[in-house]
Enzyme design. Sequence first.
Site, PDB file in Angstrom:
ATOM      1  N   GLU A  92      -1.544  98.863 -25.561  1.00 20.26           N
ATOM      2  CA  GLU A  92      -2.101  97.580 -25.113  1.00 20.26           C
ATOM      3  C   GLU A  92      -3.080  97.732 -23.940  1.00 20.26           C
ATOM      4  O   GLU A  92      -2.825  97.259 -22.832  1.00 20.26           O
ATOM      5  CB  GLU A  92      -0.957  96.621 -24.767  1.00 20.26           C
ATOM      6  N   GLU A 146       3.108  98.178 -33.475  1.00 19.45           N
ATOM      7  CA  GLU A 146       4.194  97.477 -32.762  1.00 19.45           C
ATOM      8  C   GLU A 146       4.230  95.996 -33.101  1.00 19.45           C
ATOM      9  O   GLU A 146       3.192  95.334 -33.181  1.00 19.45           O
ATOM     10  CB  GLU A 146       4.033  97.616 -31.244  1.00 19.45           C
TER      11      GLU A 146
END
Length: 485
Positions: A233, A336
Amino acid sequence: MMNRILSIALLFILLTHGINAQVKKVVNTSVAGKNVTIFTTAENTDFRLTQTGTVEFKEMGQPMETQICVFVEPSKTYQTYIGVGAAITDAAAETFARLSKPQQARLLTAYFDQEKGIGYSIIRTNINSCDFSSDMYTYVKEGDKALTSFSIDHDKKFKIPMIKQATAVAGGKVKLYASPWSPPSWMKDNNSMLQGGKLKPAYAQSWANYYTKFIKAYEQEGMPVWGISVQNEPMAKQRWESCIFSAEEERDFVKNFLGPTMHKAGYASKKIIAWDHNRDLIYQRAQTYFNDPAASKYIWGIGFHWYENWSGGQPMFENIKRVHESFPDKPIFFTEGCVERFDLNKIKNWGLGERYGLSMINDFNNGMVGFTDWNIVLDENGGPNHVQNFCFAPVHGDLRNDELIFTNSYYYIGHFSKFIQNGAKRVSSSASRSQLITTAFINKDGKTVVIVMNNENTGIPYFLWIDGKAAEMNALPHSIATLIF
């Protein structure tokens, strides 16, 4: 002369018509008389990946407007499937270690055994600590730019033993990849592993070396590493471990440091996965990486998560399709996803699994090659987690009673992972009503696997239709089914 030309032309037409007729005949009879085996998971039933019957293909021809169908064309193939799995984080491994040996064996069998379980073949783990760790840690001492103190002793207590056991249950074959949430604090401009911050340019080479040190250390423990992602991220400033990279910064880090360093260390075959964040910005990131040949040559593919609709709205499935259309040679890999904001009172909520089914079907149809769930198991509180960012997992370990709680997410994921073989090709499938969503694959053994999901409150009768042959089905309310023939 003209008559001769006409005769040859007529002969060609007849031969071509004959060949086409023969080909059509072969296609028409390819499923005739075959049975479809049905496996079902459905709300308000006992069906959990349960074989619920077999149905024979029969002649049908043109469906009527009122007949709902799922159409499949096995001859139209697309991307290659590489597997499904989940993350063994510190939290997952610590929860696992606190279960009794029989429950540990049950959990690993449920996930990694192809016959008795759902056949996971992918494992993700974290480099340095992440939110789903009980403590914050790195593998080096403060200020050790040369990384001479590098050690994975921290991981030998919980993570590595679980990864090894899971790999053994999977028959020794898993794709293990790792992702960093943050470099050590002293390598960053905010001097913290938390709250974003950026890698200081002076430590770019040292941080690139960190990945190769990690790979070498894990492989010395007998765990081959399939790949790494550059940064978890990279556009999220989180109250847990995080680090910001713009698209250009990530591209240049790979091009100038990580890629060459991996090659120099002998790890050119390891997969480098870029982005590793949400669908929202994935197209812009893909353009930046893949339009630069010097960076693109090092990057295997692009990873993504499903959290872009955190502020409301629908998942941005079309963005995956845009990347696949523009860069068809670059695999798109789900790295994810989980249902956030854990609440033990909602652990039987049927929507948990339906979120997985919706995303997996749409993302596969748009070009995704594989899927990695987030934590493979968590405790009865949705942790442990050192910043109280508690989440759902498909299986929770109730450590108070030494029990495993299987949510319906486990079964929804299993409808893919158990029946689609690694190396399968996605094939065309389409439903004639929006109430049904579907995807399909053809396995290496020649069997076709069709997944059909119904999110409605009522059952939906339909036909599985292939070139004039059809098998009559019924999609139960709030159900997912895998059809194999």
